[in-house]
Design an enzyme around this catalytic site. Sequence first.
Site, PDB file in Angstrom:
ATOM      1  N   ASP A   1      -4.490  -9.788  -8.464  1.00 52.92           N
ATOM      2  CA  ASP A   1      -4.701  -8.796  -9.537  1.00 52.92           C
ATOM      3  C   ASP A   1      -3.492  -8.051 -10.124  1.00 52.92           C
ATOM      4  O   ASP A   1      -3.078  -8.282 -11.258  1.00 52.92           O
ATOM      5  CB  ASP A   1      -5.779  -7.778  -9.116  1.00 52.92           C
ATOM      6  CG  ASP A   1      -5.603  -7.204  -7.713  1.00 52.92           C
ATOM      7  OD1 ASP A   1      -4.549  -7.440  -7.113  1.00 52.92           O
ATOM      8  OD2 ASP A   1      -6.516  -6.511  -7.225  1.00 52.92           O
TER       9      ASP A   1
ATOM     10  N   GLU B   1     -12.146   0.252 -10.291  1.00 52.20           N
ATOM     11  CA  GLU B   1     -11.783  -0.727 -11.339  1.00 52.20           C
ATOM     12  C   GLU B   1     -12.710  -0.736 -12.550  1.00 52.20           C
ATOM     13  O   GLU B   1     -12.256  -0.899 -13.688  1.00 52.20           O
ATOM     14  CB  GLU B   1     -11.691  -2.143 -10.743  1.00 52.20           C
ATOM     15  CG  GLU B   1     -10.509  -2.340  -9.788  1.00 52.20           C
ATOM     16  CD  GLU B   1     -10.725  -1.739  -8.414  1.00 52.20           C
ATOM     17  OE1 GLU B   1     -11.892  -1.406  -8.072  1.00 52.20           O
ATOM     18  OE2 GLU B   1      -9.733  -1.571  -7.671  1.00 52.20           O
TER      19      GLU B   1
ATOM     20  N   GLU C   1       0.834  -1.212   0.000  1.00 52.98           N
ATOM     21  CA  GLU C   1       0.000   0.000   0.000  1.00 52.98           C
ATOM     22  C   GLU C   1       0.862   1.252   0.000  1.00 52.98           C
ATOM     23  O   GLU C   1       0.566   2.226  -0.708  1.00 52.98           O
ATOM     24  CB  GLU C   1      -0.948   0.030   1.205  1.00 52.98           C
ATOM     25  CG  GLU C   1      -1.993  -1.072   1.221  1.00 52.98           C
ATOM     26  CD  GLU C   1      -3.076  -0.912   0.147  1.00 52.98           C
ATOM     27  OE1 GLU C   1      -3.113   0.123  -0.532  1.00 52.98           O
ATOM     28  OE2 GLU C   1      -3.881  -1.851  -0.012  1.00 52.98           O
TER      29      GLU C   1
ATOM     30  N   THR D   1      -0.723   0.796 -10.335  1.00 55.48           N
ATOM     31  CA  THR D   1      -2.017   0.199  -9.976  1.00 55.48           C
ATOM     32  C   THR D   1      -2.898   1.141  -9.161  1.00 55.48           C
ATOM     33  O   THR D   1      -4.073   0.856  -8.934  1.00 55.48           O
ATOM     34  CB  THR D   1      -1.824  -1.149  -9.260  1.00 55.48           C
ATOM     35  OG1 THR D   1      -3.062  -1.856  -9.264  1.00 55.48           O
ATOM     36  CG2 THR D   1      -1.332  -0.955  -7.833  1.00 55.48           C
TER      37      THR D   1
ATOM     38  N   ARG E   1       0.712   3.769  -3.205  1.00 55.57           N
ATOM     39  CA  ARG E   1       0.102   5.089  -2.967  1.00 55.57           C
ATOM     40  C   ARG E   1       1.151   6.170  -2.731  1.00 55.57           C
ATOM     41  O   ARG E   1       1.112   7.230  -3.356  1.00 55.57           O
ATOM     42  CB  ARG E   1      -0.846   5.031  -1.769  1.00 55.57           C
ATOM     43  CG  ARG E   1      -1.960   4.024  -1.975  1.00 55.57           C
ATOM     44  CD  ARG E   1      -3.044   4.168  -0.927  1.00 55.57           C
ATOM     45  NE  ARG E   1      -3.792   2.923  -0.784  1.00 55.57           N
ATOM     46  CZ  ARG E   1      -5.043   2.849  -0.370  1.00 55.57           C
ATOM     47  NH1 ARG E   1      -5.693   3.937  -0.050  1.00 55.57           N
ATOM     48  NH2 ARG E   1      -5.643   1.681  -0.252  1.00 55.57           N
TER      49      ARG E   1
HETATM   50  C1  DMJ Z   1      -6.304   0.410  -5.119  1.00 60.90           C
HETATM   51  O1  DMJ Z   1      -5.600   0.767  -4.000  1.00 60.90           O
HETATM   52  C2  DMJ Z   1      -5.412  -0.243  -6.126  1.00 60.90           C
HETATM   53  O2  DMJ Z   1      -6.054  -0.197  -7.343  1.00 60.90           O
HETATM   54  C3  DMJ Z   1      -5.073  -1.646  -5.791  1.00 60.90           C
HETATM   55  O3  DMJ Z   1      -4.360  -2.300  -6.829  1.00 60.90           O
HETATM   56  C4  DMJ Z   1      -6.276  -2.465  -5.442  1.00 60.90           C
HETATM   57  N1  DMJ Z   1      -7.443  -1.732  -5.272  1.00 60.90           N
HETATM   58  C5  DMJ Z   1      -7.484  -0.445  -4.727  1.00 60.90           C
HETATM   59  C6  DMJ Z   1      -8.765   0.253  -5.085  1.00 60.90           C
HETATM   60  O4  DMJ Z   1      -9.835  -0.556  -5.232  1.00 60.90           O
END
Ligand code: DMJ
Length: 624
Positions: free
Chosen positions: A385, A519, A252, A605, A256
Amino acid sequence: MPVATLLPFTATPNRKSVSPTSFRLTEKFILLLVFSAFITLCFGAIFFLPDSSKLLSGVFFRSAPAESDPRPGTDGDFAGAGATGRDEKILAKIRKDHEKALLEAKDTLQKRTDEIKQDIESEKEKVARDGQGRGGGGKDDSLPEIEFVRPPGATGHEPSDPDTKEKRAKIKEMMQFAWDNYKRYAWGSNELRPVSKQGHSSNLFGSLKGATIVDALDTLYIMEMYDEFEAATEWVEKNLDFNMNAEISVFEVNIRFVGGLLSAYYLSGKEVFRRKAIELGEKLLPAFKTPTGIPWALLNLKSGIGRNWPWASGGSSILAEYGTLHLEFIHLSRLSGKPVFAEKVMNIRKVLNRLDKPQGLYPNYLNPNSGQWGQHHVSVGGLGDSFYEYLLKAWLMSDKRDEEGKKLYYDALKAIETNLIRKSSGGLTYIAEWKGGLLEHKMGHLTCFAGGMIALGADGAPDDKTGHQMELAAEIARTCHESYARTNLKLGPEAFRFDGGVEAIATRQNEKYFILRPEVIETYMYMWRFTHDPKYRQWGWEAVQALEQHCRVEGGYSGVRDVYASGPSHDDVQQSFYLAETLKYLYLLFSDDDHLSFEHWVFNTEAHPLPVIKRESADRSNQL
Ligand code: DMJ
């Protein structure tokens, strides 16, 4: 009183030592019995208990960090040994390796926390030295000078069509509203509670602060909200601090914070973001200190001590977590001149390459000590994912030079298609989950990103002359849209099922919530860019209306507990990814294609744009 009289009889210094031969027969027998019981116990524990045998093969024989032996197929070489001389050499090597591994294992097991900390310190010094070798000191001020060249498309222009222009402006207003409320009620906290109007933090960030600020920086920039961007920059300069006793999620914080800082740097050229990104990257390095180099999920930023989620199968690390560091770490190496970041993520690939994949699939759990898979669960949604996403994007971000990333992605996609992708009787294509060979006919909201990923990969797909992958992407987009359309609030549930007579509907109460996730909108944005089919903008606009109607509250935007209820029950959290991803993808859906074009940018992501490392620039600087 003489000291000797205080000592027990056998310990009297002057007394002749008792030789074993002087034991009586019964004493000898008892000793023999105790000794043999002890030996049996030790061997029993090592060879017969399942966990111990795993320990032997897993830790002792594979404990050397994977970097130290990059040769593929080492195990196989031993299996085919034939000639006697060769056998002996091999045996000698096994013995030597074994002894080395035992020593290393013993060494690790005997280490105290302070010694581990010391190791981490030495590693940090090594990182700093690496940097010095490249023309800079170990400290921030010694970062190599780089010429900042802003990649094209950092900002866009207004769409010519008035309807699109108006919708785009509306989405900017939503961003303004989300940001203003965060600023007003939760400035400096990780997230906003828009109903109770106060700050909020989840344990993903430990005591790190300002997740929303860092996550929103690039969205503010691309929407040309420059005053807000300046305020956010000032907060980062003055307050973003990583020197704290905080246990954080490596994944995370990477996607982020590191991702957000990197994007802010590449968009604005402000040095503070480069410095902070590298500083934080270095803080994350101790997470890789495991026997295989597969990082821990959780890390204490101060002590550098890591561990895995207690719920993860057999102490495993998670595929989507350790597999979602690649893009950011390659850029960290580029910006710092320190190869260590890239080395860490390339090593993850090496470890994965050596493992057998059940049916070509990647299980979600991998033990960082033994380098063996945990439970055989496979998912393109939660836990799996973004690993797949980063294989494809690593190739694209390298300007299509990373052939290994390309192959790994398309091979994995093939296995997913064969084993996980199914069509419902009502004609909806979905991606199921795989549990030890059995399918669970459920698709998560998270899995819906795959429509966008498959569309993005369809372009370079080998043997896809018929456009099959683009069709597949479109089908997934349609299914995910259905998951929204079949609810009362017109927002998608956390997971929906294709069994028990339902299709694209959540049947379990704990899967009916919506937490402002991006998503589905992300997939609309990719599909729009590749097809210009107006339905994707229309679907995106439906989502905007639902967000406005059900998630907008007085103090910001909130998730809802049940998308099938007649009205919203708010969960009182404005997730930082709502500003980083959901609103950004919506804005881009209504922008021209040259705004953050795929030719020049790759989204991490968390939707943080990172520049494609163009062949020419890579050749020029002889870099990654
Ligand atoms: C986000 O923090 C990122 O997209 C992560 O890969 C998984 N999902 C959350 C949001 O849904």
